[in-house]
Motif scaffolding. Structure first.
Motif, PDB file in Angstrom:
ATOM      1  N   LYS A 258       0.833  -1.208   0.000  1.00 54.69           N
ATOM      2  CA  LYS A 258       0.000   0.000   0.000  1.00 54.69           C
ATOM      3  C   LYS A 258       0.871   1.263   0.000  1.00 54.69           C
ATOM      4  CE  LYS A 258      -3.833  -2.037   2.639  1.00 54.69           C
ATOM      5  NZ  LYS A 258      -4.536  -1.999   3.953  1.00 54.69           N
ATOM      6  N   THR A 259       1.924   1.240   0.802  1.00 56.78           N
ATOM      7  CA  THR A 259       2.817   2.402   0.895  1.00 56.78           C
ATOM      8  C   THR A 259       3.497   2.658  -0.443  1.00 56.78           C
ATOM      9  OG1 THR A 259       3.211   2.027   3.255  1.00 56.78           O
ATOM     10  CG2 THR A 259       4.845   3.339   2.063  1.00 56.78           C
TER      11      THR A 259
ATOM     12  N   THR B 177       4.048   6.059  -5.274  1.00 57.54           N
ATOM     13  CA  THR B 177       4.056   6.255  -6.725  1.00 57.54           C
ATOM     14  C   THR B 177       2.983   7.259  -7.140  1.00 57.54           C
ATOM     15  OG1 THR B 177       4.839   3.997  -7.069  1.00 57.54           O
ATOM     16  CG2 THR B 177       3.832   5.082  -8.955  1.00 57.54           C
ATOM     17  N   GLN B 178       1.798   7.117  -6.572  1.00 62.33           N
ATOM     18  CA  GLN B 178       0.699   8.019  -6.921  1.00 62.33           C
ATOM     19  C   GLN B 178       1.008   9.468  -6.540  1.00 62.33           C
ATOM     20  OE1 GLN B 178      -2.235   5.889  -4.669  1.00 62.33           O
ATOM     21  NE2 GLN B 178      -3.131   4.895  -6.469  1.00 62.33           N
ATOM     22  N   SER B 179       1.724   9.649  -5.429  1.00 62.27           N
ATOM     23  CA  SER B 179       1.989  11.002  -4.943  1.00 62.27           C
ATOM     24  C   SER B 179       2.995  11.743  -5.806  1.00 62.27           C
ATOM     25  CB  SER B 179       2.496  10.957  -3.501  1.00 62.27           C
ATOM     26  OG  SER B 179       3.782  10.340  -3.442  1.00 62.27           O
TER      27      SER B 179
ATOM     28  N   GLY C 143       5.519   8.754 -12.484  1.00 61.97           N
ATOM     29  CA  GLY C 143       4.866   7.645 -13.181  1.00 61.97           C
ATOM     30  C   GLY C 143       3.574   7.252 -12.489  1.00 61.97           C
ATOM     31  N   GLN C 144       3.043   6.081 -12.859  1.00 63.52           N
ATOM     32  CA  GLN C 144       1.745   5.656 -12.320  1.00 63.52           C
ATOM     33  C   GLN C 144       1.733   4.159 -12.049  1.00 63.52           C
ATOM     34  OE1 GLN C 144      -1.506   5.934 -15.164  1.00 63.52           O
ATOM     35  NE2 GLN C 144      -0.065   5.916 -16.887  1.00 63.52           N
ATOM     36  N   PRO C 145       0.944   3.733 -11.061  1.00 69.00           N
ATOM     37  CA  PRO C 145       0.799   2.299 -10.807  1.00 69.00           C
ATOM     38  C   PRO C 145       0.217   1.604 -12.041  1.00 69.00           C
ATOM     39  CG  PRO C 145      -0.052   3.581  -8.974  1.00 69.00           C
ATOM     40  CD  PRO C 145       0.195   4.546 -10.087  1.00 69.00           C
ATOM     41  N   MET C 146       0.681   0.375 -12.292  1.00 68.69           N
ATOM     42  CA  MET C 146       0.294  -0.328 -13.518  1.00 68.69           C
ATOM     43  C   MET C 146      -0.233  -1.731 -13.247  1.00 68.69           C
ATOM     44  SD  MET C 146       2.767  -0.832 -16.816  1.00 68.69           S
ATOM     45  CE  MET C 146       3.501  -2.456 -16.615  1.00 68.69           C
ATOM     46  N   ALA C 147       0.403  -2.476 -12.342  1.00 66.86           N
ATOM     47  CA  ALA C 147       0.022  -3.862 -12.078  1.00 66.86           C
ATOM     48  C   ALA C 147       0.709  -4.331 -10.802  1.00 66.86           C
ATOM     49  CB  ALA C 147       0.406  -4.762 -13.246  1.00 66.86           C
TER      50      ALA C 147
END
Length: 348
Positions: free
Chosen positions: A118-119, A124-126, A132-136
């Motif tokens: 989760k962290t 990554t989202q922050s 970049g962005q979460p992907m999988a």
């Protein structure tokens, strides 16, 4: 006494026989033969739902294609720090996904810690567009530490994946070994627990060269067809992969082979637990054992014909070891015999 890797073992006679049978005559190519279709149907029966099946030559290809199918610009795929995709696949997942990144997540003994996961996703989202962005998310079952995720643990990670709209992939190079340990069904350990894609391994469990990427959402099959072709994994004579899986799945041979490998590992573990010169670093749930030996015992075993690899010790394990001790990995397979185990134990 070959305990180096289950990749060293040959092919089970029934699987070799199936290959010989498939070698005669003609069959349509590129996955369109009757045998290919029959095995795909059988896998749908095994998983208790219609699945899309893509035969490939290696587990690395299956894992990389799974990750590539989730590709996003600047994408991060979250995995355990010591996962095969991160430590042993030479950047193939990033290569196939055109520059996406693997984001390592810590956790004890090969299993991602949900809170650490989760962290990592939040971090990554922050970062916005710069990070970049979460992907999988990808998890390994059984893990590189020989441990096994319980169904509850898989479902906990699946819940995180769902809450972040991320596909969840399972690297099942030793899928059968984990399955028989849990006593679960293939459906229970995959799509019923939230798995979207599975790398279904046969090579380590008695096949010659048989891996499959299985999609539980058949609507994704069309795109995967193009990804597989572009990656040079569309075999013209794919019936030779299908022939292996045909024998592998017949009469639950695949589960019997995994049970044998696990039983040999358990017998080895029982003997090591009674030894004065060896000890288990941690309990195993599959056919991989991690053992602490002093250098003299390791050399004696190797001089007598035992083959096994030394292994980097996790920090918490290294802290319990003497200066003359090392960590070693022992892997059993469908071909391991009682005599192999007995000879090893007689020396250590």
């Amino acid at each position: 006494m070959i305990f180096s890797s289950d990749n060293w073992a040959g092919a089970h006679p029934l699987i070799a026989e199936s290959l010989v049978k498939a070698a005669s005559g003609y069959a349509s190519a590129y996955g369109t033969s009757d045998l290919d279709k029959a095995v795909e149907k059988k896998l749908s029966e095994v998983f208790e739902r219609e699945v899309a099946v893509f035969f490939v030559g290696t587990g690395t290809a299956a894992n990389s294609l799974a990750i590539a199918s989730a590709n996003r610009p600047g994408g991060h795929t979250f995995c355990h720090t010591h996962a095969h995709v991160n430590a042993d696949e030479c950047g193939a997942p990033e290569f196939f996904a055109h520059g996406s990144r693997l984001a390592p997540v810590d956790g004890l003994l090969g299993r991602m810690d949900p809170e650490h996961l989760k962290t990592a996703i939040r971090r990554t989202q922050s970062g916005g567009v710069h990070g970049g962005q979460p992907m999988a998310i990808t998890l390994t079952q059984a893990t590189e530490a020989g441990t096994v995720y319980s169904l509850d643990e898989i479902q906990a990670i699946s819940a995180i994946a769902r809450s972040n709209d991320l596909p969840l992939h399972m690297d099942g190079a030793r899928f059968a070994n984990a399955l028989v340990t849990l006593g679960a069904t293939p459906a229970e350990m995959t799509w019923m627990s939230g798995i979207d894609l599975l790398s279904f391994g046969g090579t380590k469990n008695g096949c010659w060269c048989a891996e499959a990427l299985i999609l539980f959402d058949t609507a994704k099959a069309r795109e995967m067809s193009y990804l597989r072709k572009r990656s040079a994994q569309l075999f013209s004579k794919s019936r030779f992969i299908a022939a292996q899986f045909d024998a592998y799945l017949q009469d639950e041979l695949w589960l019997d082979l995994a049970r044998h490998a696990n039983a040999m590992a358990a017998k080895l573990a029982e003997g090591i637990a009674r030894s004065n010169s060896a000890r288990l670093a941690w309990p195993s749930g599959s056919n991989e054992l991690f053992v602490i030996l002093n250098a003299e015992t390791a050399k004696t075993l190797q001089d007598k014909g035992a083959v096994f690899y030394d292994w980097p010790a996790p920090q918490e394990v290294a802290a319990t070891m003497d200066s003359d001790e090392g960590l070693y990995r022992l892997v059993t397979s469908f071909a391991t015999t009682q005599d192999d185990v007995g000879q090893f134990l007689a020396t250590c």
